[in-house]
Design an enzyme around this catalytic site. Structure first.
Site, mmCIF file in Angstrom:
data_model
loop_
_atom_site.group_PDB
_atom_site.id
_atom_site.type_symbol
_atom_site.label_atom_id
_atom_site.label_comp_id
_atom_site.label_asym_id
_atom_site.label_seq_id
_atom_site.Cartn_x
_atom_site.Cartn_y
_atom_site.Cartn_z
ATOM 1 N N LYS A 131 0.827 -1.204 0.000
ATOM 2 C CA LYS A 131 0.000 0.000 0.000
ATOM 3 C C LYS A 131 0.863 1.255 0.000
ATOM 4 C CE LYS A 131 -3.137 2.689 2.895
ATOM 5 N NZ LYS A 131 -2.114 3.640 3.380
ATOM 6 N N ASP A 149 -6.855 1.199 1.299
ATOM 7 C CA ASP A 149 -6.822 1.274 2.754
ATOM 8 C C ASP A 149 -8.149 0.786 3.305
ATOM 9 O OD1 ASP A 149 -8.627 3.309 2.293
ATOM 10 O OD2 ASP A 149 -7.536 4.819 3.428
#
Length: 227
Positions: A131, A149
């Site tokens: 991420k 997220d």
């Protein structure tokens, strides 16, 4: 006699994708990067600090950190203890301070003190997962990426775009339905919408505009597969 109003129907997946894409672009036509930074290195550090921490808190902490060191060279000169003392409010400071010093040293030794431009090289750095690498690739280098997220994972399930059991599966499914040219803006737009309208507690899949437009017939809260 006036015709009876038609009964609302849940949108098809294709209709949901089209509506979500259009509505988010209307709400957030030029989504800003939420983490304050001045270059790829300070962005990398800010994103690393944002793990299990709010962007607001990170933006409160990074001015002090970057005043002390805002390049790999100056950051590598700081002790882990000095870094930790500054970033403590962000949480996980023991791990994050070691990662920040370690990645700064690696950037100097292996990358001419520059932030890499590939997922592979970024994810090889301490404290940098997929991420974090995706955010840097998208926001620093403009490379198409769809970092997921908890906000994006939650909304994608509420909107029927994925049944992903984790953020990796959710990212895969979102990349399949949205054009690559929209990924970088969309991941920010979904985050902003999730914070403002479709919050974890404020919407259960039957409250916000997008949820109610996509699923007007939904009668029960949407269960979310937690990542």
């Amino acid at each position: 006699m006036a015709p009876e109003p038609s009964t609302p129907q849940n949108l098809t997946k294709g209709e949901r994708v089209t509506f979500i894409d259009r509505r988010l672009a209307e709400l957030y036509p030029k989504p800003p990067v939420p983490l304050d930074h001045s270059d790829p290195f300070t962005l990398l550090i800010a994103v690393l600090l944002s793990a299990q921490c709010t962007d607001e808190r990170v933006n409160q902490v990074t001015p002090g950190l970057f005043a002390a060191a805002d390049t790999p060279e100056t950051m590598a000169e700081l002790s882990v203890e000095a870094i930790r003392s500054i970033i403590r409010p962000c949480g996980l400071s023991p791990q994050k301070s070691k990662a920040i010093k370690g990645l700064s040293q690696i950037l100097i030794a292996q990358h001419d003190a520059q932030v890499p431009r590939t997922f592979e090289a970024l994810e090889a750095l301490p404290g940098v997962g997929h991420k974090t690498a995706g955010v840097v690739m998208a926001q620093a280098w403009g490379h198409p990426a769809f970092p997921v997220d908890t906000h994006i994972h939650r909304l994608a399930q509420r909107w029927g775009l994925t049944r992903g059991r984790n953020v990796v599966e959710t990212e895969r499914d979102l990349k399949r339905v949205f054009p690559e040219s929209r990924w970088n803006d969309l991941h920010l737009q979904i985050i902003f919408y999730g914070r403002e309208y479709c919050t974890a507690r404020g919407c259960d899949g039957r409250v916000c505009e997008i949820c109610t437009t996509c699923y007007p017939l939904r009668k029960h809260p949407k269960k979310i597969n937690k990542p």
